[in-house]
Write an enzyme that holds these catalytic residues in place. Structure first.
Site, PDB file in Angstrom:
ATOM      1  N   SER A 124      48.071  40.426  54.146  1.00 33.69           N
ATOM      2  CA  SER A 124      47.792  41.238  55.333  1.00 33.69           C
ATOM      3  C   SER A 124      48.902  41.157  56.369  1.00 33.69           C
ATOM      4  O   SER A 124      49.253  42.167  56.989  1.00 33.69           O
ATOM      5  CB  SER A 124      46.465  40.795  55.975  1.00 33.69           C
ATOM      6  OG  SER A 124      45.403  40.873  55.057  1.00 33.69           O
ATOM      7  N   MET A 133      42.046  40.151  39.077  1.00 31.94           N
ATOM      8  CA  MET A 133      40.716  39.531  39.166  1.00 31.94           C
ATOM      9  C   MET A 133      39.772  40.216  38.186  1.00 31.94           C
ATOM     10  O   MET A 133      39.804  41.440  38.034  1.00 31.94           O
ATOM     11  CB  MET A 133      40.157  39.660  40.588  1.00 31.94           C
ATOM     12  CG  MET A 133      41.078  39.129  41.675  1.00 31.94           C
ATOM     13  SD  MET A 133      40.333  39.323  43.317  1.00 31.94           S
ATOM     14  CE  MET A 133      41.753  39.000  44.366  1.00 31.94           C
ATOM     15  N   PHE A 171      39.141  37.272  47.639  1.00 31.44           N
ATOM     16  CA  PHE A 171      39.138  38.288  48.680  1.00 31.44           C
ATOM     17  C   PHE A 171      40.282  38.044  49.655  1.00 31.44           C
ATOM     18  O   PHE A 171      40.655  36.900  49.916  1.00 31.44           O
ATOM     19  CB  PHE A 171      37.812  38.275  49.455  1.00 31.44           C
ATOM     20  CG  PHE A 171      36.627  38.685  48.622  1.00 31.44           C
ATOM     21  CD1 PHE A 171      36.324  40.024  48.436  1.00 31.44           C
ATOM     22  CD2 PHE A 171      35.831  37.726  48.024  1.00 31.44           C
ATOM     23  CE1 PHE A 171      35.234  40.396  47.670  1.00 31.44           C
ATOM     24  CE2 PHE A 171      34.738  38.090  47.255  1.00 31.44           C
ATOM     25  CZ  PHE A 171      34.439  39.433  47.073  1.00 31.44           C
ATOM     26  N   GLY A 172      40.826  39.115  50.213  1.00 27.44           N
ATOM     27  CA  GLY A 172      41.877  39.006  51.210  1.00 27.44           C
ATOM     28  C   GLY A 172      41.308  38.835  52.600  1.00 27.44           C
ATOM     29  O   GLY A 172      40.100  38.938  52.826  1.00 27.44           O
ATOM     30  N   GLY A 173      42.198  38.584  53.555  1.00 28.92           N
ATOM     31  CA  GLY A 173      41.813  38.544  54.954  1.00 28.92           C
ATOM     32  C   GLY A 173      41.138  37.271  55.419  1.00 28.92           C
ATOM     33  O   GLY A 173      40.597  37.227  56.526  1.00 28.92           O
ATOM     34  N   SER A 202      51.691  40.269  48.805  1.00 31.52           N
ATOM     35  CA  SER A 202      50.545  40.487  47.928  1.00 31.52           C
ATOM     36  C   SER A 202      50.148  41.948  48.033  1.00 31.52           C
ATOM     37  O   SER A 202      49.617  42.393  49.052  1.00 31.52           O
ATOM     38  CB  SER A 202      49.375  39.586  48.343  1.00 31.52           C
ATOM     39  OG  SER A 202      48.236  39.884  47.574  1.00 31.52           O
ATOM     40  N   ASP A 245      47.651  40.387  42.261  1.00 31.22           N
ATOM     41  CA  ASP A 245      46.390  39.663  42.068  1.00 31.22           C
ATOM     42  C   ASP A 245      45.523  40.350  41.021  1.00 31.22           C
ATOM     43  O   ASP A 245      45.049  41.465  41.233  1.00 31.22           O
ATOM     44  CB  ASP A 245      45.617  39.562  43.387  1.00 31.22           C
ATOM     45  CG  ASP A 245      46.267  38.597  44.364  1.00 31.22           C
ATOM     46  OD1 ASP A 245      46.623  37.489  43.933  1.00 31.22           O
ATOM     47  OD2 ASP A 245      46.415  38.957  45.543  1.00 31.22           O
ATOM     48  N   HIS A 276      53.699  39.950  44.353  1.00 30.35           N
ATOM     49  CA  HIS A 276      52.590  39.115  43.910  1.00 30.35           C
ATOM     50  C   HIS A 276      51.412  40.033  43.599  1.00 30.35           C
ATOM     51  O   HIS A 276      50.896  40.723  44.484  1.00 30.35           O
ATOM     52  CB  HIS A 276      52.220  38.127  45.026  1.00 30.35           C
ATOM     53  CG  HIS A 276      51.124  37.168  44.665  1.00 30.35           C
ATOM     54  ND1 HIS A 276      51.363  35.967  44.032  1.00 30.35           N
ATOM     55  CD2 HIS A 276      49.782  37.236  44.872  1.00 30.35           C
ATOM     56  CE1 HIS A 276      50.217  35.329  43.859  1.00 30.35           C
ATOM     57  NE2 HIS A 276      49.239  36.077  44.355  1.00 30.35           N
ATOM     58  N   HIS A 303      49.064  36.912  39.301  1.00 34.58           N
ATOM     59  CA  HIS A 303      48.196  35.786  39.647  1.00 34.58           C
ATOM     60  C   HIS A 303      46.862  36.026  38.959  1.00 34.58           C
ATOM     61  O   HIS A 303      46.059  36.841  39.408  1.00 34.58           O
ATOM     62  CB  HIS A 303      48.051  35.696  41.161  1.00 34.58           C
ATOM     63  CG  HIS A 303      47.170  34.584  41.618  1.00 34.58           C
ATOM     64  ND1 HIS A 303      46.783  34.437  42.927  1.00 34.58           N
ATOM     65  CD2 HIS A 303      46.579  33.543  40.945  1.00 34.58           C
ATOM     66  CE1 HIS A 303      46.003  33.374  43.043  1.00 34.58           C
ATOM     67  NE2 HIS A 303      45.859  32.835  41.853  1.00 34.58           N
ATOM     68  N   MET A 330      46.273  27.326  46.536  1.00 31.36           N
ATOM     69  CA  MET A 330      45.476  28.320  47.254  1.00 31.36           C
ATOM     70  C   MET A 330      45.093  27.769  48.625  1.00 31.36           C
ATOM     71  O   MET A 330      44.581  26.652  48.736  1.00 31.36           O
ATOM     72  CB  MET A 330      44.216  28.668  46.471  1.00 31.36           C
ATOM     73  CG  MET A 330      44.466  29.384  45.148  1.00 31.36           C
ATOM     74  SD  MET A 330      45.355  30.953  45.356  1.00 31.36           S
ATOM     75  CE  MET A 330      44.211  31.881  46.387  1.00 31.36           C
ATOM     76  N   ASP A 334      49.245  30.487  48.975  1.00 29.68           N
ATOM     77  CA  ASP A 334      48.670  31.822  48.872  1.00 29.68           C
ATOM     78  C   ASP A 334      47.320  31.860  49.581  1.00 29.68           C
ATOM     79  O   ASP A 334      46.396  31.160  49.193  1.00 29.68           O
ATOM     80  CB  ASP A 334      48.500  32.183  47.386  1.00 29.68           C
ATOM     81  CG  ASP A 334      47.874  33.558  47.184  1.00 29.68           C
ATOM     82  OD1 ASP A 334      47.733  34.302  48.167  1.00 29.68           O
ATOM     83  OD2 ASP A 334      47.540  33.884  46.023  1.00 29.68           O
ATOM     84  N   MET A 346      43.499  35.514  38.251  1.00 26.79           N
ATOM     85  CA  MET A 346      42.212  34.955  38.670  1.00 26.79           C
ATOM     86  C   MET A 346      41.144  35.456  37.700  1.00 26.79           C
ATOM     87  O   MET A 346      40.283  36.271  38.040  1.00 26.79           O
ATOM     88  CB  MET A 346      41.928  35.344  40.125  1.00 26.79           C
ATOM     89  CG  MET A 346      42.804  34.601  41.107  1.00 26.79           C
ATOM     90  SD  MET A 346      42.599  35.148  42.827  1.00 26.79           S
ATOM     91  CE  MET A 346      43.838  36.437  42.901  1.00 26.79           C
TER      92      MET A 346
END
Length: 231
Positions: free
Chosen positions: A201, A40, A150-152, A11, A38, A36, A71, A144, A178, A73
């Site tokens: 990450s 948004m 948000f990541g992390g 990602s 993202d 990938h 992806h 999902m 994901d 979103m």
């Protein structure tokens, strides 16, 4: 022969966005099967990333061959199909929760020359996705394993039951996971039946992304091979 193959997709939202083209090339050189991306819009999820102009720039940077999954979103996934196709996206993954007519959207995506993916949030019952796949088969089902936006975040292991149900009904479908996916939980994903592994990450912030990609692939491929032998 395996019914499906492992595919690792970093990602790139977790990369150094000031060097996005170079970061994408680096991931491909490290063994990524696809990228990938993202997208948004600040409506469907409470964050904003990038749109089709950036996808177009990535495509120019990496060339025609690498596979890019967008992806989406976004609150109106129908709106961006043509633009993403023209920008060089190969897989257009929309959220079932946002689609006005998911069956028609899958057809429209394919009409533009892309593969169609359908994603579901953690709170969405897998039965809704299975119902869609019964009437209009997608190319990718994406589960999902965190709340999108948000990541992390931490990996949500209970989501693996959705993957198991999807794999039971669709033994050859590309099934992705994901969110929070890395070496510490990849065995849960593999054993449940996931073969498209989105990892942010864990790959992008590693000192050795090539090793992380290889390790993730080895775990998934081992489970796929074992499953094939058991059949």
């Amino acid at each position: 022969m395996c019914a499906y193959q492992c595919k690792i997709g970093p990602s790139i939202l977790n990369s150094d966005l000031a060097r996005l083209g170079d970061e994408c090339k680096r991931m491909l050189e490290c063994g990524a099967d696809y990228l990938h991306l993202d997208v948004m819009d600040g409506h469907f999820v409470p964050n904003i990333t990038f749109g089709h102009p950036v996808v177009q720039c990535i495509r120019k940077s990496i060339g025609d061959s690498p596979v890019c999954e967008v992806h989406m979103m976004v609150s109106k996934p129908e709106q961006w199909v043509k633009a993403m196709a023209e920008s060089g996206a190969n897989i257009y993954t929309f959220h079932l929760e946002a689609a006005e007519n998911a069956e028609q959207l899958i057809k429209d995506i394919r009409m533009e020359g892309m593969k169609a993916g359908c994603a579901i949030k953690p709170a969405t019952p897998v039965s809704k996705l299975l119902d869609l796949l019964y009437t209009q088969m997608a190319d990718v089902a994406l589960v999902m394993t965190v709340e999108p936006g948000f990541g992390g975040q931490s990996f949500m292991r209970p989501m693996m039951e959705k993957v198991r149900e999807l794999r039971k009904v669709h033994p050859t479908l590309d099934i992705g996971v994901d969110g929070g996916v890395g070496p510490n939980c990849i065995h849960h994903c593999a054993e449940a039946g996931a073969n498209m592994i989105v990892s942010g990450s864990a790959i992008m912030r590693s000192n050795d992304p090539r090793k992380v990609i290889t390790d993730l692939r080895n775990v998934v491929q081992e489970v796929i091979q074992q499953t094939t032998l058991e059949r």
